[in-house]
Write a protein that holds these residues in place. Structure first.
Motif, PDB file in Angstrom:
ATOM      1  N   LYS A  52       0.868  -1.092  -0.244  1.00  0.00           N
ATOM      2  CA  LYS A  52      -0.013   0.248  -0.035  1.00  0.00           C
ATOM      3  C   LYS A  52       0.836   1.172   0.052  1.00  0.00           C
ATOM      4  CE  LYS A  52      -3.955  -2.011   2.327  1.00  0.00           C
ATOM      5  NZ  LYS A  52      -4.694  -2.343   3.573  1.00  0.00           N
ATOM      6  N   LEU A  53       1.992   1.169   0.704  1.00  0.00           N
ATOM      7  CA  LEU A  53       2.859   2.291   0.796  1.00  0.00           C
ATOM      8  C   LEU A  53       3.613   2.538  -0.444  1.00  0.00           C
ATOM      9  CD1 LEU A  53       4.684   4.341   2.212  1.00  0.00           C
ATOM     10  CD2 LEU A  53       6.522   2.547   2.732  1.00  0.00           C
ATOM     11  N   ILE A  54       3.955   1.517  -1.181  1.00  0.00           N
ATOM     12  CA  ILE A  54       4.730   1.573  -2.607  1.00  0.00           C
ATOM     13  C   ILE A  54       3.368   2.105  -3.570  1.00  0.00           C
ATOM     14  CG2 ILE A  54       5.099   0.053  -4.695  1.00  0.00           C
ATOM     15  CD1 ILE A  54       6.492  -1.660  -2.651  1.00  0.00           C
ATOM     16  N   LYS A  59       1.920   6.737  -6.517  1.00  0.00           N
ATOM     17  CA  LYS A  59       0.998   7.964  -7.027  1.00  0.00           C
ATOM     18  C   LYS A  59       1.463   9.438  -7.133  1.00  0.00           C
ATOM     19  CE  LYS A  59      -3.401   5.354  -6.547  1.00  0.00           C
ATOM     20  NZ  LYS A  59      -4.419   5.204  -6.004  1.00  0.00           N
ATOM     21  N   THR A  60       2.663   9.515  -6.127  1.00  0.00           N
ATOM     22  CA  THR A  60       3.179  10.862  -5.993  1.00  0.00           C
ATOM     23  C   THR A  60       4.188  11.112  -7.264  1.00  0.00           C
ATOM     24  OG1 THR A  60       5.108  10.169  -4.963  1.00  0.00           O
ATOM     25  CG2 THR A  60       3.211  10.665  -3.710  1.00  0.00           C
ATOM     26  N   SER A  63       9.926   7.487  -8.525  1.00  0.00           N
ATOM     27  CA  SER A  63      10.565   6.321  -9.315  1.00  0.00           C
ATOM     28  C   SER A  63      10.545   5.126  -8.229  1.00  0.00           C
ATOM     29  CB  SER A  63      11.614   6.893  -9.635  1.00  0.00           C
ATOM     30  OG  SER A  63      12.822   6.787  -8.938  1.00  0.00           O
ATOM     31  N   LEU A  64      10.714   3.840  -8.915  1.00  0.00           N
ATOM     32  CA  LEU A  64      10.782   2.682  -8.191  1.00  0.00           C
ATOM     33  C   LEU A  64      12.162   2.602  -7.506  1.00  0.00           C
ATOM     34  CD1 LEU A  64       9.249   0.078 -10.660  1.00  0.00           C
ATOM     35  CD2 LEU A  64       8.208   1.170  -8.640  1.00  0.00           C
ATOM     36  N   GLU A  65      13.115   3.240  -8.394  1.00  0.00           N
ATOM     37  CA  GLU A  65      14.547   3.353  -7.651  1.00  0.00           C
ATOM     38  C   GLU A  65      14.692   4.247  -6.429  1.00  0.00           C
ATOM     39  OE1 GLU A  65      18.293   2.108  -7.422  1.00  0.00           O
ATOM     40  OE2 GLU A  65      17.058   1.662  -9.187  1.00  0.00           O
ATOM     41  N   ASP A  66      13.879   5.353  -6.529  1.00  0.00           N
ATOM     42  CA  ASP A  66      13.671   6.009  -5.065  1.00  0.00           C
ATOM     43  C   ASP A  66      13.299   5.463  -4.071  1.00  0.00           C
ATOM     44  OD1 ASP A  66      15.238   8.381  -6.275  1.00  0.00           O
ATOM     45  OD2 ASP A  66      13.558   9.552  -6.688  1.00  0.00           O
ATOM     46  N   MET A  67      12.065   4.664  -4.359  1.00  0.00           N
ATOM     47  CA  MET A  67      11.339   3.738  -3.219  1.00  0.00           C
ATOM     48  C   MET A  67      12.320   3.039  -2.723  1.00  0.00           C
ATOM     49  SD  MET A  67       7.534   3.038  -4.984  1.00  0.00           S
ATOM     50  CE  MET A  67       7.010   4.247  -6.243  1.00  0.00           C
ATOM     51  N   LYS A  68      13.130   2.380  -3.347  1.00  0.00           N
ATOM     52  CA  LYS A  68      14.012   1.177  -2.812  1.00  0.00           C
ATOM     53  C   LYS A  68      14.692   1.834  -1.577  1.00  0.00           C
ATOM     54  CE  LYS A  68      15.330  -1.194  -6.834  1.00  0.00           C
ATOM     55  NZ  LYS A  68      16.514  -1.681  -7.593  1.00  0.00           N
ATOM     56  N   ALA A  69      15.094   3.038  -1.414  1.00  0.00           N
ATOM     57  CA  ALA A  69      15.891   3.655  -0.440  1.00  0.00           C
ATOM     58  C   ALA A  69      14.721   4.018   0.732  1.00  0.00           C
ATOM     59  CB  ALA A  69      16.424   5.241  -0.697  1.00  0.00           C
ATOM     60  N   TYR A  70      13.390   4.093   0.536  1.00  0.00           N
ATOM     61  CA  TYR A  70      12.669   4.483   1.322  1.00  0.00           C
ATOM     62  C   TYR A  70      11.684   3.271   2.119  1.00  0.00           C
ATOM     63  CZ  TYR A  70       8.486   6.622   3.468  1.00  0.00           C
ATOM     64  OH  TYR A  70       7.476   6.807   4.536  1.00  0.00           O
ATOM     65  N   GLN A  90       9.714  14.892   2.160  1.00  0.00           N
ATOM     66  CA  GLN A  90       9.126  16.199   2.045  1.00  0.00           C
ATOM     67  C   GLN A  90       9.081  16.667   0.566  1.00  0.00           C
ATOM     68  OE1 GLN A  90       8.246  18.181   4.394  1.00  0.00           O
ATOM     69  NE2 GLN A  90       8.652  17.036   6.100  1.00  0.00           N
ATOM     70  N   SER A  91      10.155  16.663  -0.226  1.00  0.00           N
ATOM     71  CA  SER A  91      10.093  16.927  -1.758  1.00  0.00           C
ATOM     72  C   SER A  91       8.799  16.226  -2.428  1.00  0.00           C
ATOM     73  CB  SER A  91      11.537  16.525  -2.491  1.00  0.00           C
ATOM     74  OG  SER A  91      11.259  16.673  -3.712  1.00  0.00           O
ATOM     75  N   TYR A  92       8.536  15.019  -2.235  1.00  0.00           N
ATOM     76  CA  TYR A  92       7.554  14.417  -3.038  1.00  0.00           C
ATOM     77  C   TYR A  92       6.067  15.190  -2.256  1.00  0.00           C
ATOM     78  CZ  TYR A  92      10.064  11.307  -5.846  1.00  0.00           C
ATOM     79  OH  TYR A  92      10.968  10.792  -6.713  1.00  0.00           O
ATOM     80  N   ARG A  93       6.212  15.438  -1.019  1.00  0.00           N
ATOM     81  CA  ARG A  93       4.959  16.204  -0.227  1.00  0.00           C
ATOM     82  C   ARG A  93       4.750  17.369  -1.292  1.00  0.00           C
ATOM     83  NH1 ARG A  93       3.182  19.852   3.476  1.00  0.00           N
ATOM     84  NH2 ARG A  93       1.564  19.185   4.458  1.00  0.00           N
ATOM     85  N   GLN A  94       5.541  18.381  -1.300  1.00  0.00           N
ATOM     86  CA  GLN A  94       5.506  19.613  -1.900  1.00  0.00           C
ATOM     87  C   GLN A  94       4.971  19.308  -3.533  1.00  0.00           C
ATOM     88  OE1 GLN A  94       5.386  21.436   0.984  1.00  0.00           O
ATOM     89  NE2 GLN A  94       5.659  22.783  -0.765  1.00  0.00           N
ATOM     90  N   LYS A  95       5.556  18.109  -4.129  1.00  0.00           N
ATOM     91  CA  LYS A  95       4.828  17.984  -5.313  1.00  0.00           C
ATOM     92  C   LYS A  95       3.580  17.450  -5.415  1.00  0.00           C
ATOM     93  CE  LYS A  95       6.097  14.801  -9.289  1.00  0.00           C
ATOM     94  NZ  LYS A  95       6.729  13.744  -9.875  1.00  0.00           N
ATOM     95  N   VAL A  96       3.141  16.663  -4.485  1.00  0.00           N
ATOM     96  CA  VAL A  96       1.694  16.434  -4.211  1.00  0.00           C
ATOM     97  C   VAL A  96       0.964  17.676  -4.154  1.00  0.00           C
ATOM     98  CG1 VAL A  96      -0.094  14.989  -2.970  1.00  0.00           C
ATOM     99  CG2 VAL A  96       2.213  13.919  -3.723  1.00  0.00           C
ATOM    100  N   ILE A  97       1.291  18.679  -2.962  1.00  0.00           N
ATOM    101  CA  ILE A  97       0.467  19.895  -2.951  1.00  0.00           C
ATOM    102  C   ILE A  97       0.428  20.733  -4.216  1.00  0.00           C
ATOM    103  CG2 ILE A  97       0.495  22.089  -1.838  1.00  0.00           C
ATOM    104  CD1 ILE A  97       1.646  20.417   0.478  1.00  0.00           C
TER     105      ILE A  97
END
Length: 133
Positions: A52-54, A59-60, A63-70, A90-97
């Motif tokens: 569910k997190l993935i 949806k934000t 990338s799958l590559e960035d997700m690997k770190a998180y 935080q960066s992706y949060r701003q993008k979603v906003i």
């Protein structure tokens, strides 16, 4: 072990295809699942929460590559305790906003067209109203 699910059940529960689940496992985004004696994958509730997190991160636009770190840290540590992950999130949060603001402008434009019985093409009058918004 608690409640367990087959790959088909997890696919139905999360909306991810079975092929996506296998691919995410192959690239290391998902940890290898436990397996039954016959080799079939078995997932638990924690696995579905990671999925569910993935989906959410996907949806934000992450990338799958960035997700690997998180993703591996998501259930082990507080994200604010890892500066790189915190900054990324935080960066992706701003993008979603920003995406929400764009969508609100689009809804406003559509509502204006519907409420004023206008064509979808901009006329001189509607071009000026969009510029003001």
């Amino acid at each position: 072990m608690g409640e367990s699910f087959s790959i088909k059940q997890v696919s139905q529960k999360t909306g991810l295809t079975e092929d996506a689940l296998r691919y995410y496992e192959k690239i290391g985004l998902l940890p290898p699942p436990k397996r039954k004696k016959n080799g079939h994958r078995v997932y638990n509730i924690e696995d579905t929460e990671v999925m569910k997190l993935i989906i959410c991160l996907k949806k934000t636009g992450m990338s799958l590559e960035d997700m690997k770190a998180y993703v591996p840290l998501s259930y082990k540590e507080d994200v604010t305790s890892v500066p790189e992950v915190n900054a990324l999130l935080q960066s992706y949060r701003q993008k979603v906003i920003g995406q929400i603001a764009d969508l609100q402008r689009i809804v406003g434009f559509i509502d204006h067209k519907l409420n004023n019985q206008q064509s979808l093409l901009e006329t001189d009058a509607t071009a000026h109203t969009m510029d003001k918004e």
